[in-house]
Design an enzyme around this catalytic site. Sequence first.
Site, PDB file in Angstrom:
ATOM      1  N   ASP A  31       0.995  -1.299  -0.260  1.00  0.00           N
ATOM      2  CA  ASP A  31       0.322   0.021   0.015  1.00  0.00           C
ATOM      3  C   ASP A  31       0.700   1.408   0.095  1.00  0.00           C
ATOM      4  O   ASP A  31       1.663   1.401   0.254  1.00  0.00           O
ATOM      5  CB  ASP A  31      -0.670   0.101   1.650  1.00  0.00           C
ATOM      6  CG  ASP A  31      -1.829   0.966   1.737  1.00  0.00           C
ATOM      7  OD1 ASP A  31      -2.872   0.332   0.892  1.00  0.00           O
ATOM      8  OD2 ASP A  31      -1.936   2.312   1.499  1.00  0.00           O
ATOM      9  N   ASN A  87     -12.919  -3.912   2.185  1.00  0.00           N
ATOM     10  CA  ASN A  87     -14.329  -2.684   2.381  1.00  0.00           C
ATOM     11  C   ASN A  87     -15.069  -2.483   1.405  1.00  0.00           C
ATOM     12  O   ASN A  87     -14.662  -3.060  -0.106  1.00  0.00           O
ATOM     13  CB  ASN A  87     -13.519  -1.158   2.756  1.00  0.00           C
ATOM     14  CG  ASN A  87     -12.876  -1.028   3.495  1.00  0.00           C
ATOM     15  OD1 ASN A  87     -12.790  -1.542   4.918  1.00  0.00           O
ATOM     16  ND2 ASN A  87     -12.022  -0.511   3.799  1.00  0.00           N
ATOM     17  N   GLN A  94     -14.783   2.098   1.539  1.00  0.00           N
ATOM     18  CA  GLN A  94     -14.220   1.437   0.338  1.00  0.00           C
ATOM     19  C   GLN A  94     -13.217   3.118  -0.484  1.00  0.00           C
ATOM     20  O   GLN A  94     -14.323   3.269  -1.068  1.00  0.00           O
ATOM     21  CB  GLN A  94     -14.897   0.760  -0.570  1.00  0.00           C
ATOM     22  CG  GLN A  94     -14.058   0.332  -1.908  1.00  0.00           C
ATOM     23  CD  GLN A  94     -14.990  -1.194  -2.302  1.00  0.00           C
ATOM     24  OE1 GLN A  94     -16.536  -1.252  -2.375  1.00  0.00           O
ATOM     25  NE2 GLN A  94     -14.149  -1.664  -3.565  1.00  0.00           N
ATOM     26  N   HIS A 100     -10.195  -5.569  -2.942  1.00  0.00           N
ATOM     27  CA  HIS A 100      -9.011  -5.767  -2.144  1.00  0.00           C
ATOM     28  C   HIS A 100      -8.975  -6.266  -0.466  1.00  0.00           C
ATOM     29  O   HIS A 100      -9.679  -5.609  -0.318  1.00  0.00           O
ATOM     30  CB  HIS A 100      -7.924  -4.665  -2.816  1.00  0.00           C
ATOM     31  CG  HIS A 100      -8.566  -3.391  -2.021  1.00  0.00           C
ATOM     32  ND1 HIS A 100      -9.243  -2.738  -3.029  1.00  0.00           N
ATOM     33  CD2 HIS A 100      -8.590  -2.766  -0.837  1.00  0.00           C
ATOM     34  CE1 HIS A 100      -9.775  -1.850  -2.013  1.00  0.00           C
ATOM     35  NE2 HIS A 100      -9.418  -1.734  -1.122  1.00  0.00           N
ATOM     36  N   HIS A 102      -7.235  -5.678   2.365  1.00  0.00           N
ATOM     37  CA  HIS A 102      -5.724  -5.378   2.785  1.00  0.00           C
ATOM     38  C   HIS A 102      -5.476  -6.303   4.344  1.00  0.00           C
ATOM     39  O   HIS A 102      -5.650  -6.939   4.844  1.00  0.00           O
ATOM     40  CB  HIS A 102      -6.062  -4.438   4.098  1.00  0.00           C
ATOM     41  CG  HIS A 102      -6.916  -2.535   3.670  1.00  0.00           C
ATOM     42  ND1 HIS A 102      -6.314  -2.202   3.040  1.00  0.00           N
ATOM     43  CD2 HIS A 102      -8.141  -2.800   3.113  1.00  0.00           C
ATOM     44  CE1 HIS A 102      -6.414  -1.514   2.359  1.00  0.00           C
ATOM     45  NE2 HIS A 102      -8.476  -1.020   2.395  1.00  0.00           N
TER      46      HIS A 102
HETATM   47  P1  5GP Z   1      -9.485   0.856   0.589  1.00  0.00           P
HETATM   48  O1  5GP Z   1      -9.993   2.536   1.241  1.00  0.00           O
HETATM   49  O2  5GP Z   1     -10.463   1.473  -0.652  1.00  0.00           O
HETATM   50  O3  5GP Z   1      -9.799   0.031   1.674  1.00  0.00           O
HETATM   51  O4  5GP Z   1      -8.291   1.495   0.048  1.00  0.00           O
HETATM   52  C1  5GP Z   1      -7.326   1.221  -0.524  1.00  0.00           C
HETATM   53  C2  5GP Z   1      -6.309   1.692  -0.301  1.00  0.00           C
HETATM   54  O5  5GP Z   1      -5.863   1.997  -1.393  1.00  0.00           O
HETATM   55  C3  5GP Z   1      -6.033   2.515   0.686  1.00  0.00           C
HETATM   56  O6  5GP Z   1      -5.212   2.385   1.933  1.00  0.00           O
HETATM   57  C4  5GP Z   1      -4.906   3.570  -0.728  1.00  0.00           C
HETATM   58  O7  5GP Z   1      -3.709   3.897   0.740  1.00  0.00           O
HETATM   59  C5  5GP Z   1      -4.399   2.590  -0.845  1.00  0.00           C
HETATM   60  N1  5GP Z   1      -3.644   3.010  -2.845  1.00  0.00           N
HETATM   61  C6  5GP Z   1      -4.579   3.906  -3.235  1.00  0.00           C
HETATM   62  N2  5GP Z   1      -4.360   3.803  -4.565  1.00  0.00           N
HETATM   63  C7  5GP Z   1      -2.850   2.834  -4.942  1.00  0.00           C
HETATM   64  C8  5GP Z   1      -2.354   3.244  -5.869  1.00  0.00           C
HETATM   65  O8  5GP Z   1      -2.110   4.206  -6.736  1.00  0.00           O
HETATM   66  N3  5GP Z   1      -1.119   2.331  -5.284  1.00  0.00           N
HETATM   67  C9  5GP Z   1      -0.847   2.016  -4.163  1.00  0.00           C
HETATM   68  N4  5GP Z   1       0.307   1.106  -3.794  1.00  0.00           N
HETATM   69  N5  5GP Z   1      -1.711   1.977  -3.057  1.00  0.00           N
HETATM   70  C10 5GP Z   1      -2.790   2.423  -3.513  1.00  0.00           C
END
Ligand code: 5GP
Length: 135
Positions: A31, A87, A94, A100, A102
Site C-alpha cells: 500500500d 471494505n 472503500q 481488494h 488489506h
Molecule cells: P480502501 O479504502 O478502498 O479499502 O483502500 C484503498 C487503499 O489503496 C488505501 O489503503 C490506499 O492507500 C491504497 N491505494 C490507493 N491508490 C493506490 C495506488 O495507486 N497504489 C498503491 N500501492 N496503493 C494505493
Amino acid sequence: MEDNCIFCKIANGEIPSATVYEDETFRAILDLSPAAKGHTLILPKAHAANLFELPDETAAKALMLAKKLGAVLKEGLHADGLNVVQNNGEAAGQTVLHFHMHLIPRYSGDTVNVGWKPGHLTDEDRDEVLKLFQK
Ligand code: 5GP
Ligand code: ZN
C-alpha cells in the site's frame, strides 16, 4: 479490465507497483499509504468492484492467499497480530472500487485504528436480523 480503474492497471502490470506476490489470478502489492510497515493489498487481476461481484472461486482463493502472505508478513516483521480488512462500498470506507483485501501487521500497543465503538444488541435488531436468515 475496467477503463479508468487504477487497481486494474496495477494488477495487470500497466502501472508499476511494489509487488510482493503474483500469480495468474492475483497481484499483491505494498500500500502506498500504509497503516503500518508491510501493509499489503491483494488485488484480483479481473475487475470486480467488491466482494459481491467477486466470483466464489476467486473469493475462496483470496482468503487462502491472505493466510499465506499474512503468515510471511507476521513472521518476517515480527508482528504480534495481523488484520485482514476488506471494505465494500463508500459507506464502509472503500475508496478504490476494485475488490481488494488489506493485510495490516499489528504490534501490541500500536496506534493503528481499524476498530469501531461497541454498541448494544437490542432485542428488536436481533429479531429483525435473525428473520433475514429464516427460510
Ligand atoms: P480502501 O479504502 O478502498 O479499502 O483502500 C484503498 C487503499 O489503496 C488505501 O489503503 C490506499 O492507500 C491504497 N491505494 C490507493 N491508490 C493506490 C495506488 O495507486 N497504489 C498503491 N500501492 N496503493 C494505493
Ligand atoms: Zn478494476
